[in-house]
Design an enzyme around this catalytic site. Structure first.
Site, PDB file in Angstrom:
ATOM      1  N   PRO A  25      -5.160  49.220  -2.224  1.00 35.36           N
ATOM      2  CA  PRO A  25      -4.845  49.587  -3.548  1.00 35.36           C
ATOM      3  C   PRO A  25      -5.822  49.857  -4.684  1.00 35.36           C
ATOM      4  O   PRO A  25      -6.751  49.130  -4.484  1.00 35.36           O
ATOM      5  CB  PRO A  25      -3.684  48.524  -3.692  1.00 35.36           C
ATOM      6  CG  PRO A  25      -3.674  47.820  -2.447  1.00 35.36           C
ATOM      7  CD  PRO A  25      -4.771  47.889  -1.744  1.00 35.36           C
ATOM      8  N   GLU A  26      -5.587  50.766  -5.326  1.00 34.85           N
ATOM      9  CA  GLU A  26      -6.613  51.356  -6.413  1.00 34.85           C
ATOM     10  C   GLU A  26      -5.968  50.634  -7.670  1.00 34.85           C
ATOM     11  O   GLU A  26      -5.082  49.950  -7.764  1.00 34.85           O
ATOM     12  CB  GLU A  26      -6.754  52.676  -6.283  1.00 34.85           C
ATOM     13  CG  GLU A  26      -6.896  53.321  -5.325  1.00 34.85           C
ATOM     14  CD  GLU A  26      -7.689  54.647  -5.393  1.00 34.85           C
ATOM     15  OE1 GLU A  26      -8.395  55.003  -6.429  1.00 34.85           O
ATOM     16  OE2 GLU A  26      -7.959  55.453  -4.318  1.00 34.85           O
TER      17      GLU A  26
ATOM     18  N   LYS B  85      -9.606  45.793  -9.336  1.00 32.81           N
ATOM     19  CA  LYS B  85      -8.556  45.583  -8.262  1.00 32.81           C
ATOM     20  C   LYS B  85      -8.258  44.061  -8.312  1.00 32.81           C
ATOM     21  O   LYS B  85      -7.947  43.482  -6.973  1.00 32.81           O
ATOM     22  CB  LYS B  85      -9.223  46.104  -6.818  1.00 32.81           C
ATOM     23  CG  LYS B  85      -9.457  47.398  -6.794  1.00 32.81           C
ATOM     24  CD  LYS B  85      -9.989  47.977  -5.405  1.00 32.81           C
ATOM     25  CE  LYS B  85     -10.370  49.621  -5.597  1.00 32.81           C
ATOM     26  NZ  LYS B  85     -10.928  49.828  -4.308  1.00 32.81           N
TER      27      LYS B  85
ATOM     28  N   ARG C   3     -16.861  55.130   4.034  1.00 28.69           N
ATOM     29  CA  ARG C   3     -15.540  55.511   3.367  1.00 28.69           C
ATOM     30  C   ARG C   3     -15.439  57.049   3.590  1.00 28.69           C
ATOM     31  O   ARG C   3     -16.765  57.677   3.473  1.00 28.69           O
ATOM     32  CB  ARG C   3     -15.669  55.030   1.817  1.00 28.69           C
ATOM     33  CG  ARG C   3     -15.611  53.678   1.576  1.00 28.69           C
ATOM     34  CD  ARG C   3     -14.374  52.806   2.557  1.00 28.69           C
ATOM     35  NE  ARG C   3     -13.093  53.339   1.902  1.00 28.69           N
ATOM     36  CZ  ARG C   3     -12.355  52.783   0.995  1.00 28.69           C
ATOM     37  NH1 ARG C   3     -12.970  51.792   0.226  1.00 28.69           N
ATOM     38  NH2 ARG C   3     -11.487  53.356   0.813  1.00 28.69           N
TER      39      ARG C   3
END
Length: 264
Positions: free
Chosen positions: A2-3, A52, A254
């Site tokens: 989740p951002e 986060k 990523r």
């Protein structure tokens, strides 16, 4: 993972549903049982977020730190409380609502000084009113590191993840492999302002809306329940602007997406 907008959205929800009153806290799974016993029945004074990281501030200077990681999630419910199902790390029960936390990377009780130490290591969060974009710019403007990596470095900028990284760079025509120090101040100011606006939309809607209305057509989104993106998870598909195939690479572990023509 989740951002940042997800954590701020959770903080606002928990503030509205639980803050200002005693909260029952338990750990059906048992891994958080000792900490839950210290919190059970205390007043939740406020909930907020930085990047986060989610914070629940209880009376008595106790703070619950939650980092959802890849698999963490809250499940909300109305009273009466349902029977616990699955591996519930932490259950919170208020006057009318409850929530269950499963699978977080971190769920721990900290003192305010330890919270401050964690926040001191984080970059400015575009969703916080006290954020200072100058702190991020001072690092970016002196760095040879690619801007695509700097935007994901939580010590430079807190809350930005893979989607916002890919999309904000596309929206400003910036190649992700450009060194941070190659950006000028006008480019950085535009990126920061765009992140503030996009992430606020994410908080309000619960989804990352990153495509301008005039481009929001054609090939559907990468997943049925997601809004369209310009480049994120669209490797090989035609750019929504120029038609060039979207490129893909891996940067520091990523997935990275960009348009070779729009982001030269």
């Amino acid at each position: 993972m989740p951002e940042g907008h997800t954590l701020h959205r959770l903080a606002r929800l928990h503030q509205r549903r639980f803050a200002g009153a005693p909260v029952r806290v338990g750990s059906p799974q048992g891994r958080f049982a000792h900490e839950a016993a210290r919190l059970d029945g205390r007043v939740l004074e406020r909930a907020d977020a930085w990047g986060k990281h989610l914070w629940h501030h209880y009376e008595g200077d106790l703070v619950v730190h939650v980092h959802l990681g890849l698999y963490g999630a809250f499940t909300d419910w109305d009273l009466p409380a349902p029977d616990p199902v699955g591996q519930i790390r932490m259950r919170m029960t208020g006057a009318t609502h409850g929530t269950d936390l499963r699978g977080p990377t971190a769920c721990e009780v900290l003192t305010p000084d330890r919270v401050e130490a964690i926040e001191a290591r984080l970059g400015p969060d575009p969703l916080r009113p006290d954020a200072d974009p100058e702190r991020a710019w001072s690092k970016i403007s002196r760095s040879r590191t690619p801007i695509g990596a700097l935007l994901m470095d939580q010590s430079v900028l807190a809350g930005v993840g893979n989607v916002y990284r890919a999309e904000v760079l596309f929206r400003h025509g910036i190649h992700p492999e450009r060194q941070g120090r190659s950006l000028d101040r006008q480019e950085w100011d535009a990126i920061w302002a765009d992140l503030v606006e996009l992430m606020q939309v994410g908080v309000r809607r619960g989804r990352m809306h990153v495509v301008h209305p005039e481009h929001d057509h054609g090939e559907p989104a990468y997943a049925a329940d997601r809004p369209r993106t310009y480049v994120y998870r669209r490797a090989g598909a035609s750019c929504r602007i120029c038609g060039e195939p979207v490129a893909h690479a891996v940067m520091r572990g990523r997935n990275l997406f960009w348009c070779p023509r729009c982001q030269q």
